[in-house]
Design a protein around this motif. Structure first.
Motif: not given
Length: 168
Positions: A64-66, A72-76, A96-102
């Motif tokens: 999920x982190x990968x 994030x790279x694609x958005x950038x 939101x995905x990052x918060x859920x992952x954390x």
């Protein structure tokens, strides 16, 4: 004044212990707890059990982190060409995905810590029973755990590990 009195009492106590040691031989043993938890078969089995139990969840979290990093790279890369509303929406989604992952990572870590404490607690309990058996069978006056400096002459850690490994 109080400090001098405490030093005097401590000196007297040390002299008493010293005199007692000279009067009779004291049998002292030492056990390195970390080494027992690292080398005993029971501890190794517990570690393998934990890795089996929590390895799948850890792999899922890493995957999920990968994916998150890739998104994030694609958005950038695409950000300059996206409409502001679309860029903001995708950024919110990533947050939101990052918060859920954390949150999932914290839950995994808490679960792992709890299970590790349970498993190692069982190993420590059995090791303490073995230490007590050795203490009584070999008539030790004292067995210490986790001392700063210890002579190999009083180290009985290997004996504890061997006894633990011999048990079923």
């Amino acid at each position: 004044m109080k400090s001098k009195m405490l030093k005097l009492v401590a000196l007297a106590a040390m002299m008493s212990v010293s005199a007692l040691c000279a009067a009779q031989e004291i049998k002292i043993g030492y056990v390195n707890s970390e080494r027992v938890l690292r080398e005993a078969n029971l501890a190794k089995t517990a570690q393998i059990k934990l890795e089996t139990e929590f390895g799948k969840r850890e792999k899922e979290l890493k995957d999920q982190e990968t994916k998150l990093r890739g998104a994030a790279e694609k958005l950038e890369k695409e950000a300059p060409t996206l409409a502001e509303a679309e860029r903001n929406r995708r950024q919110r989604d990533l947050v939101e995905v990052d918060r859920d992952l954390q949150r999932k990572r914290r839950e995994w870590q808490e679960d792992l810590t709890q299970r590790k404490n349970e498993e190692l607690g069982a190993v420590v309990e059995r090791a303490n029973r073995v230490i007590k058996q050795i203490f009584e069978a070999e008539k030790y006056d004292i067995i210490l755990q986790d001392a700063l400096n210890v002579s190999a002459r009083v180290d009985i850690t290997k004996k504890v590990i061997d006894t633990l490994n011999a048990q079923k």
